[in-house]
Scaffold this active site. Structure first.
Site, PDB file in Angstrom:
ATOM      1  N   SER A 452      -9.127  37.659  34.989  1.00 43.34           N
ATOM      2  CA  SER A 452      -9.804  38.623  34.129  1.00 43.34           C
ATOM      3  C   SER A 452     -11.074  38.019  33.543  1.00 43.34           C
ATOM      4  O   SER A 452     -11.144  36.819  33.275  1.00 43.34           O
ATOM      5  CB  SER A 452      -8.870  39.071  33.011  1.00 43.34           C
ATOM      6  N   ARG A 534       2.229  42.874  15.597  1.00 42.91           N
ATOM      7  CA  ARG A 534       2.061  43.126  17.025  1.00 42.91           C
ATOM      8  C   ARG A 534       3.299  43.747  17.637  1.00 42.91           C
ATOM      9  O   ARG A 534       4.403  43.234  17.486  1.00 42.91           O
ATOM     10  CB  ARG A 534       1.815  41.812  17.757  1.00 42.91           C
ATOM     11  N   GLU A 624       9.974  31.822  31.369  1.00 47.04           N
ATOM     12  CA  GLU A 624      10.686  32.405  30.229  1.00 47.04           C
ATOM     13  C   GLU A 624      11.908  33.205  30.664  1.00 47.04           C
ATOM     14  O   GLU A 624      12.737  33.555  29.831  1.00 47.04           O
ATOM     15  CB  GLU A 624       9.750  33.250  29.375  1.00 47.04           C
ATOM     16  N   CYS A 662       0.915  30.535  32.978  1.00 48.62           N
ATOM     17  CA  CYS A 662       0.169  30.034  31.829  1.00 48.62           C
ATOM     18  C   CYS A 662       1.072  29.433  30.775  1.00 48.62           C
ATOM     19  O   CYS A 662       1.271  29.999  29.726  1.00 48.62           O
ATOM     20  CB  CYS A 662      -0.692  31.115  31.210  1.00 48.62           C
ATOM     21  N   GLU A 684      -1.590  25.945  32.989  1.00 50.79           N
ATOM     22  CA  GLU A 684      -2.244  25.614  31.720  1.00 50.79           C
ATOM     23  C   GLU A 684      -2.006  24.139  31.418  1.00 50.79           C
ATOM     24  O   GLU A 684      -0.873  23.708  31.262  1.00 50.79           O
ATOM     25  CB  GLU A 684      -1.650  26.478  30.606  1.00 50.79           C
ATOM     26  N   HIS A 713      -7.854  30.078  24.797  1.00 50.25           N
ATOM     27  CA  HIS A 713      -7.388  30.738  23.577  1.00 50.25           C
ATOM     28  C   HIS A 713      -8.384  30.603  22.444  1.00 50.25           C
ATOM     29  O   HIS A 713      -8.229  31.232  21.403  1.00 50.25           O
ATOM     30  CB  HIS A 713      -6.038  30.173  23.151  1.00 50.25           C
ATOM     31  N   CYS A 745      -6.337  30.012  31.788  1.00 50.98           N
ATOM     32  CA  CYS A 745      -5.781  31.358  31.963  1.00 50.98           C
ATOM     33  C   CYS A 745      -6.935  32.345  32.095  1.00 50.98           C
ATOM     34  O   CYS A 745      -8.097  31.938  32.164  1.00 50.98           O
ATOM     35  CB  CYS A 745      -4.877  31.703  30.770  1.00 50.98           C
TER      36      CYS A 745
HETATM   37  N1  GLN Z   1      -4.732  37.370  36.168  1.00 55.19           N
HETATM   38  C1  GLN Z   1      -4.388  37.492  34.783  1.00 55.19           C
HETATM   39  C2  GLN Z   1      -5.653  37.364  33.939  1.00 55.19           C
HETATM   40  O1  GLN Z   1      -6.518  36.644  34.296  1.00 55.19           O
HETATM   41  C3  GLN Z   1      -3.414  36.449  34.362  1.00 55.19           C
HETATM   42  C4  GLN Z   1      -2.947  36.644  32.953  1.00 55.19           C
HETATM   43  C5  GLN Z   1      -1.808  35.768  32.542  1.00 55.19           C
HETATM   44  O2  GLN Z   1      -1.395  34.901  33.251  1.00 55.19           O
HETATM   45  N2  GLN Z   1      -1.278  35.995  31.382  1.00 55.19           N
HETATM   46  O3  GLN Z   1      -5.782  37.969  32.904  1.00 55.19           O
HETATM   47 ZN    ZN Z   2      -2.193  32.791  32.259  1.00 57.93          ZN
END
Ligand code: GLN
Ligand code: ZN
Length: 774
Positions: A452, A534, A624, A662, A684, A713, A745
């Site tokens: 993204s 949230r 998770e 991530c 990550e 982040h 990420c």
């Molecule tokens: N492809 C997704 C992005 O880049 C991956 C998001 C994620 O791993 N949480 O937003």
């Molecule tokens: Zn990610």
């Protein structure tokens, strides 16, 4: 008569009133009195709906301004020094400061430098709820410092309710926290379990205060009894509860999310007055629990799923309850499996679901009704309401068992025809990688991003306008194409090697795909608290899953037409789709993962056919999904890995499959990560200073790796040297020819300026590394 109770009710409100009030308060638009009024009204309403539903003992203490663990930290005075105010007790500002951090400017009342970072947040067991991790110091003192529980008990009693305060138990509370050193170092030099004896007197004080308020029962949540506990923690349970035994009130120890297993004897034998167990997650605990329960104890059976959205099969539940009642009579209580915090609030709020689907579902309010009707059925089976509910339940189960909306012969035939070969790439990685290198022609240390790019206000507006019908399909397509052109243009200029289209069309990495798959449904108000204000609204898997038509191909193909560089296709994997949805309860999660795998596999194959040479399948939720009990890990890992492989294995050897995860703990699962056999994995690593690559090194992870070189982040732009240094560290652990250079990420939460600045440095870092190779 069996008593109907709940372990907790969602606090957020059926219209997310608490979320809205909190956010207004934080913006300064709602004063504290206004916020408190909203809280009071929600509590009153939630007690009343539970009572109206037939719940006899109402929970108090399940309301929290941000998080129930944080409320406990305030109650016990576990307030890190950086949040101390000059003299006096903590306030609501202290609480929000601990949750959200305090920025220098608006916090003159805070000591030290005026700013304080928030407490760490982490997942509550295996749910999607996040709690604030208590911070303990070696000289930690505990003192009753927060009156909320007593005030709320008073509030409920003034409304005429019979209540059962809910506390997190002392062992679970300590377990959830972390040892912190002094201000400078965060080294662990003590064991938080040693704090138990200091903590218990505060529990004693709380129980005495509650007794003085006229309370009879208290619920003490000890969900860690359903984990693999170290021996010293088991011993501490006996020690701790022997001490607590002296204090007043009848105590119900509540466990959930997994079975007691080896802790069954320990839990059953604790010197308390009742035990709650989760029979939804761990039905095998019944009936053996009846043999272990001392004759004086209440047994609360959690037979209504507190974590999913399906109506309970009342006959099945009643059958178990009747067996229990025969053995223990009135000592039986009926409850949801866990707090209803993890379920949406009120199905009655839904106005757009079709009637059939709606008849299959139950949210928190409806679950209370189920609990109550089950309790009534035990004492008064001929009751008209009971008869009607049982008849309805039978009808629901029958319609779900037969509905052609759920059961799709084609999907099942495909599943049945899967063979070993379907989850096997044509050749082994060593052979594939040569073909891929020839096919892709990438430099050493290839650069890429995770998918993204910044989700600007314009993008969100375009998506929203399209949904509302204000933009035509053609206009929307053009708006997205223009975003893709921009993203490609920027990446070309930056000199990245493998490009992405930027994911502008995606609201969310799961919802985007769920909306295009058959078998998924969406609620309008099915919100569940994730943390603080949230909430998330997971999609509901109700039927066999399939992909009626391509979901991403048109966007990615368009993006590829704009560049001669390799365009990477971007998908969400089956495990993540499943983990972040409400799954079906009529077939196994494994089966649902396979259905998802086949559906996404179709997309992978179509992307390849459209000329896409690299396809990334994100599995953000892979880790998770690990069960709470280690003994169940392998079973999960086997099907999770298999689902990924099934998704990825429909392509030619030349086509490169990436995956992305991530997070940063791979030690436990590295074998399965390798078994997924993705050609490239991006992970990550920047915040751990590449240390997590140790797991990959030790295991001799065979395939390619892109260890994230910068933390997405934060808006901070790391310089080239920093990224080069990290990659050199990586190269000490993984051969340089198998390394990629990428961020941690996706970049959707970032702005363009810092994104471009960071990527300029990242590309420069890769070039420097290449020159060092030569
Ligand atoms: N492809 C997704 C992005 O880049 C991956 C998001 C994620 O791993 N949480 O937003
Ligand atoms: Zn990610």
């Amino acid at each position: 008569m069996a008593l109907a109770h709940t372990l907790g009710f969602p606090r957020i409100g059926r219209d997310r009133e608490l979320k809205k009030a909190l956010e207004a308060h934080w913006k300064g638009e709602l004063d504290e009195a206004g916020l408190r009024a909203v809280g009071r009204e929600l509590r009153a309403r939630h007690w009343q709906v539970q009572k109206d539903a037939g719940i006899e003992l109402l929970p108090v203490g399940d309301f929290a301004w941000y998080d129930q663990v944080l409320t406990h930290s305030l109650t016990f005075g576990v307030i890190p020094e950086r949040f101390h105010t000059h003299g006096g007790k903590p306030t609501l500002d202290t609480l929000f400061g601990m949750a959200r951090g305090v920025s220098g400017s608006k916090s003159s009342q805070h000591s030290c430098c005026g700013s304080a970072h928030a407490q760490e947040m982490t997942k509550w067991f295996d749910t999607n709820y996040h709690y604030l991790v208590p911070e303990f110091s070696a000289d930690q003192q505990f003192a009753l410092s927060w009156e909320q529980l007593f005030e709320e008990v008073e509030e409920a009693r003034a409304l005429g309710h019979t209540v059962k305060p809910v506390l997190i138990g002392p062992l679970t509370y300590l377990w959830l926290g972390k040892e912190k050193g002094g201000v400078a170092s965060e080294t662990k030099n003590f064991n938080r379990l040693d704090l138990l004896e200091r903590l218990l007197p505060v529990y004693g004080e709380i129980l005495q205060r509650l007794a003085a308020q006229g309370v009879e029962w208290v619920q003490i949540d000890e969900p860690i009894l359903a984990l693999d506990l170290p021996q010293d923690w088991k011993n501490a349970f006996e020690r701790g509860y022997n001490l607590l035994q002296r204090e007043p009130l009848k105590k119900l120890v509540a466990t959930y999310f997994s079975g007691l297993e080896d802790n069954l004897g320990l839990a059953a034998g604790l010197p308390v007055d009742g035990l709650h167990i989760d029979l939804v997650r761990a039905p095998e605990q019944f009936p053996s629990i009846l043999d272990r329960l001392p004759a004086y104890k209440v047994l609360s059976l959690g037979v209504v799923n507190g974590r999913n959205v399906w109506r309970t099969d009342l006959h099945k539940a009643l059958d178990i309850l009747q067996q229990a009642q025969e053995r223990i009579g009135d000592r039986l209580w009926v409850a949801p499996s866990c707090s209803l915090l993890h379920s949406p609030v009120d199905l009655g709020r839904e106005d757009k679901l079709d009637a059939e689907l709606q008849s299959w579902l139950a949210f928190a309010v409806q679950k209370c009704e189920e609990v109550a009707v089950l309790a009534t059925a035990l004492s008064d089976p001929q009751n008209a309401k009971v008869q009607a509910a049982l008849a309805q339940s039978r009808a629901v189960q029958a319609s779900r068992a037969q509905s052609p909306r759920i059961h799709k012969p084609q999907v099942q035939a495909r599943l049945a025809a899967i063979t070993q070969a379907d989850s096997q790439r044509q050749s082994a990685f060593v052979k594939r990688i040569d073909l891929q290198r020839a096919h892709l022609d990438l430099p050493a240390f290839p650069t890429t991003t995770i998918g993204s790019f910044p989700q600007t206000a314009a993008i969100r507006l375009a998506r929203q306008s399209f949904k509302q019908g204000k933009l035509s399909a053609a206009e929307y397509t053009e708006a997205m194409h223009s975003e893709i052109r921009h993203a490609v243009d920027v990446q070309e200029k930056l000199g990245l090697d493998v490009l992405v289209h930027g994911e502008a069309e995606r609201n969310d990495m799961v919802e985007y795909f769920a909306e295009q798959l058959d078998g998924y449904a969406f609620t309008r108000f099915g919100w569940v608290q994730s943390y603080g204000s949230r909430c998330v609204k997971p999609a509901v898997i109700y039927g066999d899953l399939s992909r009626p038509q391509p979901m991403t191909v048109a966007w990615i193909r368009y993006a590829q037409t704009l560049t001669r560089k390799v365009m990477k296709g971007m998908l969400t994997g089956p495990v993540t789709m499943l983990m972040w949805s409400f799954p079906r309860d009529d077939i196994s999660r494994e089966q649902q993962a396979r259905q998802l795998a086949l559906a996404i596999r179709d997309e992978v194959v179509d992307l390849e056919a459209a000329g896409i040479r690299i396809i990334q399948i994100d599995e953000a939720a892979f880790r998770e999904g690990l069960p709470l009990r280690k003994a169940q890990w392998q079973g999960y890992l086997d099907w999770a890995t298999e689902s990924f492989r099934l998704t990825a294995s429909g392509v030619r050897d030349e086509t490169q499959i990436h995956t992305h995860m991530c997070y940063s703990e791979f030690n436990d699962v590295i074998e399965s990560i390798a078994a997924m056999d993705a050609d490239v994995i991006t992970i990550e690593t920047s915040r751990s200073d590449m240390e997590l690559l140790d797991a990959f090194e030790a295991f001799e992870y065979p395939n390619e790796i892109g260890p994230g070189v910068y933390d997405i982040h934060s808006p901070r732009v790391p310089d080239t040297g920093e990224m080069v240094r990290l990659m050199r560290k990586a190269a000490q652990r993984v051969p340089a020819e198998r390394l990629w250079v990428n961020p941690d990420c996706g970049l959707k939460t970032r702005g363009w300026p810092e994104t471009e600045a960071a990527l300029v440095n990242m590309v420069a870092a890769a070039r420097q590394l290449r020159s060092e190779l030569a």
